[in-house]
Design an enzyme around this catalytic site. Sequence first.
Site, PDB file in Angstrom:
ATOM      1  N   TYR A 108     -16.442  -4.158   4.143  1.00 50.14           N
ATOM      2  CA  TYR A 108     -15.089  -3.668   4.467  1.00 50.14           C
ATOM      3  C   TYR A 108     -14.759  -3.992   5.934  1.00 50.14           C
ATOM      4  O   TYR A 108     -13.691  -4.537   6.233  1.00 50.14           O
ATOM      5  CB  TYR A 108     -15.009  -2.156   4.225  1.00 50.14           C
TER       6      TYR A 108
ATOM      7  N   GLY B 289       0.832  -1.212   0.000  1.00 43.05           N
ATOM      8  CA  GLY B 289       0.000   0.000   0.000  1.00 43.05           C
ATOM      9  C   GLY B 289       0.858   1.251   0.000  1.00 43.05           C
ATOM     10  O   GLY B 289       0.421   2.320   0.447  1.00 43.05           O
TER      11      GLY B 289
ATOM     12  N   ALA C 262      -5.019  -2.225   0.744  1.00 41.84           N
ATOM     13  CA  ALA C 262      -6.440  -2.544   0.885  1.00 41.84           C
ATOM     14  C   ALA C 262      -7.236  -1.721  -0.116  1.00 41.84           C
ATOM     15  O   ALA C 262      -6.761  -0.695  -0.610  1.00 41.84           O
ATOM     16  CB  ALA C 262      -6.938  -2.203   2.296  1.00 41.84           C
TER      17      ALA C 262
ATOM     18  N   GLU D 285     -13.565   0.701  11.781  1.00 36.11           N
ATOM     19  CA  GLU D 285     -14.795   0.172  11.152  1.00 36.11           C
ATOM     20  C   GLU D 285     -15.164  -1.191  11.741  1.00 36.11           C
ATOM     21  O   GLU D 285     -16.297  -1.639  11.596  1.00 36.11           O
ATOM     22  CB  GLU D 285     -14.612   0.055   9.641  1.00 36.11           C
TER      23      GLU D 285
ATOM     24  N   SER E 153      -8.868  -1.431  11.526  1.00 36.93           N
ATOM     25  CA  SER E 153      -9.670  -0.209  11.377  1.00 36.93           C
ATOM     26  C   SER E 153     -10.755  -0.094  12.441  1.00 36.93           C
ATOM     27  O   SER E 153     -11.340  -1.097  12.871  1.00 36.93           O
ATOM     28  CB  SER E 153     -10.325  -0.233   9.994  1.00 36.93           C
TER      29      SER E 153
ATOM     30  N   ARG F 183      -5.086  12.752   1.181  1.00 34.40           N
ATOM     31  CA  ARG F 183      -6.257  11.888   1.277  1.00 34.40           C
ATOM     32  C   ARG F 183      -6.951  11.805  -0.088  1.00 34.40           C
ATOM     33  O   ARG F 183      -7.055  12.809  -0.809  1.00 34.40           O
ATOM     34  CB  ARG F 183      -7.211  12.480   2.317  1.00 34.40           C
TER      35      ARG F 183
HETATM   36  P1  NAP Z   1      -5.366   4.197   0.404  1.00 35.38           P
HETATM   37  O1  NAP Z   1      -4.851   5.584   0.241  1.00 35.38           O
HETATM   38  O2  NAP Z   1      -6.664   3.833  -0.236  1.00 35.38           O
HETATM   39  O3  NAP Z   1      -4.235   3.193  -0.146  1.00 35.38           O
HETATM   40  C1  NAP Z   1      -4.512   1.836  -0.373  1.00 35.38           C
HETATM   41  C2  NAP Z   1      -3.269   1.164  -0.955  1.00 35.38           C
HETATM   42  O4  NAP Z   1      -3.569  -0.224  -1.152  1.00 35.38           O
HETATM   43  C3  NAP Z   1      -2.820   1.703  -2.304  1.00 35.38           C
HETATM   44  O5  NAP Z   1      -1.409   1.836  -2.274  1.00 35.38           O
HETATM   45  C4  NAP Z   1      -3.226   0.617  -3.292  1.00 35.38           C
HETATM   46  O6  NAP Z   1      -2.339   0.524  -4.383  1.00 35.38           O
HETATM   47  C5  NAP Z   1      -3.020  -0.616  -2.401  1.00 35.38           C
HETATM   48  N1  NAP Z   1      -3.717  -1.796  -2.930  1.00 35.38           N
HETATM   49  C6  NAP Z   1      -5.046  -1.937  -3.178  1.00 35.38           C
HETATM   50  N2  NAP Z   1      -5.307  -3.173  -3.671  1.00 35.38           N
HETATM   51  C7  NAP Z   1      -4.100  -3.827  -3.734  1.00 35.38           C
HETATM   52  C8  NAP Z   1      -3.714  -5.127  -4.145  1.00 35.38           C
HETATM   53  N3  NAP Z   1      -4.582  -6.022  -4.627  1.00 35.38           N
HETATM   54  N4  NAP Z   1      -2.402  -5.463  -4.054  1.00 35.38           N
HETATM   55  C9  NAP Z   1      -1.476  -4.565  -3.612  1.00 35.38           C
HETATM   56  N5  NAP Z   1      -1.800  -3.318  -3.210  1.00 35.38           N
HETATM   57  C10 NAP Z   1      -3.091  -2.952  -3.262  1.00 35.38           C
HETATM   58  O7  NAP Z   1      -5.499   3.831   1.954  1.00 35.38           O
HETATM   59  P2  NAP Z   1      -4.861   4.568   3.239  1.00 35.38           P
HETATM   60  O8  NAP Z   1      -5.790   5.632   3.687  1.00 35.38           O
HETATM   61  O9  NAP Z   1      -3.457   4.882   2.970  1.00 35.38           O
HETATM   62  O10 NAP Z   1      -4.984   3.397   4.327  1.00 35.38           O
HETATM   63  C11 NAP Z   1      -3.926   2.458   4.506  1.00 35.38           C
HETATM   64  C12 NAP Z   1      -4.466   1.216   5.197  1.00 35.38           C
HETATM   65  O11 NAP Z   1      -5.017   1.565   6.458  1.00 35.38           O
HETATM   66  C13 NAP Z   1      -5.601   0.505   4.441  1.00 35.38           C
HETATM   67  O12 NAP Z   1      -5.458  -0.875   4.693  1.00 35.38           O
HETATM   68  C14 NAP Z   1      -6.852   1.029   5.106  1.00 35.38           C
HETATM   69  O13 NAP Z   1      -7.907   0.096   4.965  1.00 35.38           O
HETATM   70  C15 NAP Z   1      -6.380   1.150   6.529  1.00 35.38           C
HETATM   71  N6  NAP Z   1      -7.038   2.168   7.353  1.00 35.38           N
HETATM   72  C16 NAP Z   1      -7.098   3.443   6.913  1.00 35.38           C
HETATM   73  C17 NAP Z   1      -7.668   4.414   7.728  1.00 35.38           C
HETATM   74  C18 NAP Z   1      -7.724   5.855   7.293  1.00 35.38           C
HETATM   75  O14 NAP Z   1      -8.490   6.610   7.899  1.00 35.38           O
HETATM   76  N7  NAP Z   1      -6.946   6.269   6.304  1.00 35.38           N
HETATM   77  C19 NAP Z   1      -8.159   4.056   8.986  1.00 35.38           C
HETATM   78  C20 NAP Z   1      -8.048   2.736   9.415  1.00 35.38           C
HETATM   79  C21 NAP Z   1      -7.470   1.797   8.592  1.00 35.38           C
HETATM   80  P3  NAP Z   1      -2.682   0.968  -5.904  1.00 35.38           P
HETATM   81  O15 NAP Z   1      -1.917   2.233  -6.150  1.00 35.38           O
HETATM   82  O16 NAP Z   1      -2.145  -0.173  -6.710  1.00 35.38           O
HETATM   83  O17 NAP Z   1      -4.168   1.123  -6.012  1.00 35.38           O
HETATM   84  O1  F7E Z   2     -16.850   8.615   5.432  1.00 31.72           O
HETATM   85  C1  F7E Z   2     -20.194  10.152   5.712  1.00 31.72           C
HETATM   86  C2  F7E Z   2     -20.140   8.655   5.556  1.00 31.72           C
HETATM   87  O2  F7E Z   2     -15.711   7.760   3.389  1.00 31.72           O
HETATM   88  C3  F7E Z   2     -16.963   9.189   6.716  1.00 31.72           C
HETATM   89  C4  F7E Z   2     -11.603   4.852   5.497  1.00 31.72           C
HETATM   90  O3  F7E Z   2     -10.288   5.355   5.550  1.00 31.72           O
HETATM   91  O4  F7E Z   2     -12.029   5.498   7.764  1.00 31.72           O
HETATM   92  C5  F7E Z   2     -12.487   5.656   6.428  1.00 31.72           C
HETATM   93  O5  F7E Z   2     -13.809   5.165   6.291  1.00 31.72           O
HETATM   94  C6  F7E Z   2     -18.423   9.457   7.042  1.00 31.72           C
HETATM   95  C7  F7E Z   2     -19.359   8.262   6.795  1.00 31.72           C
HETATM   96  O6  F7E Z   2     -14.658   7.419   5.695  1.00 31.72           O
HETATM   97  C8  F7E Z   2     -20.377  11.577   2.386  1.00 31.72           C
HETATM   98  O7  F7E Z   2     -21.469   8.109   5.484  1.00 31.72           O
HETATM   99  C9  F7E Z   2     -21.439  11.791   4.266  1.00 31.72           C
HETATM  100  O8  F7E Z   2     -20.229   8.124   7.884  1.00 31.72           O
HETATM  101  O9  F7E Z   2     -14.638   9.657   4.693  1.00 31.72           O
HETATM  102  P1  F7E Z   2     -15.425   8.398   4.699  1.00 31.72           P
HETATM  103  P2  F7E Z   2     -15.112   6.080   6.451  1.00 31.72           P
HETATM  104  O10 F7E Z   2     -16.205   5.378   5.780  1.00 31.72           O
HETATM  105  O11 F7E Z   2     -15.298   6.428   7.895  1.00 31.72           O
HETATM  106  C10 F7E Z   2     -12.029   4.149   8.254  1.00 31.72           C
HETATM  107  C11 F7E Z   2     -11.496   4.157   9.665  1.00 31.72           C
HETATM  108  C12 F7E Z   2     -11.348   3.195   7.355  1.00 31.72           C
HETATM  109  O12 F7E Z   2     -10.785   2.202   7.788  1.00 31.72           O
HETATM  110  C13 F7E Z   2     -11.591   3.373   5.887  1.00 31.72           C
HETATM  111  O13 F7E Z   2     -10.598   2.717   5.110  1.00 31.72           O
HETATM  112  O14 F7E Z   2     -18.891  10.499   6.180  1.00 31.72           O
HETATM  113  N1  F7E Z   2     -20.458  10.879   4.461  1.00 31.72           N
HETATM  114  N2  F7E Z   2     -21.421  12.228   3.008  1.00 31.72           N
HETATM  115  C14 F7E Z   2     -19.763  10.730   3.324  1.00 31.72           C
HETATM  116  N3  F7E Z   2     -18.698   9.973   3.021  1.00 31.72           N
HETATM  117  C15 F7E Z   2     -18.214  10.055   1.745  1.00 31.72           C
HETATM  118  N4  F7E Z   2     -17.132   9.317   1.421  1.00 31.72           N
HETATM  119  N5  F7E Z   2     -18.792  10.855   0.798  1.00 31.72           N
HETATM  120  C16 F7E Z   2     -19.884  11.642   1.082  1.00 31.72           C
HETATM  121  O15 F7E Z   2     -20.374  12.355   0.201  1.00 31.72           O
END
Ligand code: NAP
Ligand code: F7E
Length: 343
Positions: free
Chosen positions: A158, A9, A81, A136, A134, A193
């Site tokens: 997810y 990732g 992911a 989630e 996460s 982001r």
């Molecule tokens: P992101 O920006 O969506 O990055 C996801 C990464 O996963 C990308 O580098 C993507 O690569 C790679 N990927 C997807 N499918 C793949 C596959 N089949 N094989 C290899 N690589 C693959 O996510 P992020 O926000 O940096 O989050 C990083 C991790 O933390 C994720 O696992 C996410 O679920 C978890 N997480 C995120 C948050 C948050 O708020 N950001 C919170 C809790 C957990 P490509 O360039 O090839 O698409």
């Molecule tokens: O939504 C509401 C939506 O897509 C946040 C991922 O990084 O964090 C992320 O997941 C909230 C939700 O993030 C829109 O319904 C309203 O309640 O920014 P989000 P997420 O779903 O919380 C967790 C921890 C992860 O692990 C995930 O990978 O915002 N919402 N209106 C909306 N959300 C989006 N995307 N777009 C809207 O227009």
Amino acid sequence: MSKRALITGITGQDGSYLAEHLLDLGYEVYGLVRGQANPRKGRLSQLMKDLSFVGGDMMDQGSLVAALDAVQPDEVYNLAAISFVPLSWSQAELVSEINGTGVLRILEAIRIVSGLSTSRTATGGQIRFYQASSSEMFGEVAESPQHEATPFHPRSPYGVAKSFGHFITRNYRESYGLYAVSGMLFNHESPRRGLEFVTRKITCGAVNIKLGQQEKLLLGNMAAQRDWGYAGDYVQAMHMMLQQPEPRDYVIGTGRTHTVEDVARIAFEAVGLDWRDYVVIDPGLVRPAEVDTLCANPAKAQAELGWRPTVSFEELIQMMVDSDLSHTTKEQQYGHLQLAAAW
Ligand code: NAP
Ligand code: F7E
């Protein structure tokens, strides 16, 4: 001798911040990159000259064994992911495969290259493993705030897949003595982001409206509450978790919760506008099953890791607006969005 880390990732938001952090600490950093011409790889290598890459895909067991064998890392950070929750309803099987079974595949690759047998109690091997779990997983929350022992009730495919990844990580720790931990991270954001997530959709939308390039901003559930922090702080916690004497799972968040409406209010105010004049509710953006509210209790991480967030919610939204605003002309804005989408 410097430590070597493999990050899956690497092209995502967290991958880029973690790679920068580990390079600053003197690590040799390798990123797993999928596909034959991944468009985001070039941008990353421009920003971080010392980064190395290895091919591989979370869907392909053999490629993960080969990548680990080639890199011989001390630490593996599994950040790969499909991270956009709504996609997990429309592509549930793919998300389960990458986010769930993919974790099993990389743990198996570690077991295999470490020479750990399945037929007897093993003693661990040298590779330390971090799984990106996460908030989630808490979903329909059983209590608030959520801590490491709060029961899971995921509300999306997810969240279900991440729960599998979390438990299989714990199981490999218990079965094979692997140093394998899960970071249960709450939402974290930054100027890097993806545009599909609500914070960046709003900061970018507010800036585009201010610049006359967009008229309205469509949003879903504005009452949803999240514990939002800064991604740069959260990747430091990932590294800290792998430096402890014992492998343990940790909740990482700020302990403060805000609504989507709060994000909109602050972002639009930052460009001198009132969100109520521009935001339109689109029922099509409301999820089949919503996570209404999340709030972390990061006490264990504070006590054992010494981790603390450094950026407040208000500062985070302002930082994202400032970054989006810094590209003022239409051409620059377009170019910026292209780059942002290419992160
Ligand atoms: P992101 O920006 O969506 O990055 C996801 C990464 O996963 C990308 O580098 C993507 O690569 C790679 N990927 C997807 N499918 C793949 C596959 N089949 N094989 C290899 N690589 C693959 O996510 P992020 O926000 O940096 O989050 C990083 C991790 O933390 C994720 O696992 C996410 O679920 C978890 N997480 C995120 C948050 C948050 O708020 N950001 C919170 C809790 C957990 P490509 O360039 O090839 O698409
Ligand atoms: O939504 C509401 C939506 O897509 C946040 C991922 O990084 O964090 C992320 O997941 C909230 C939700 O993030 C829109 O319904 C309203 O309640 O920014 P989000 P997420 O779903 O919380 C967790 C921890 C992860 O692990 C995930 O990978 O915002 N919402 N209106 C909306 N959300 C989006 N995307 N777009 C809207 O227009």
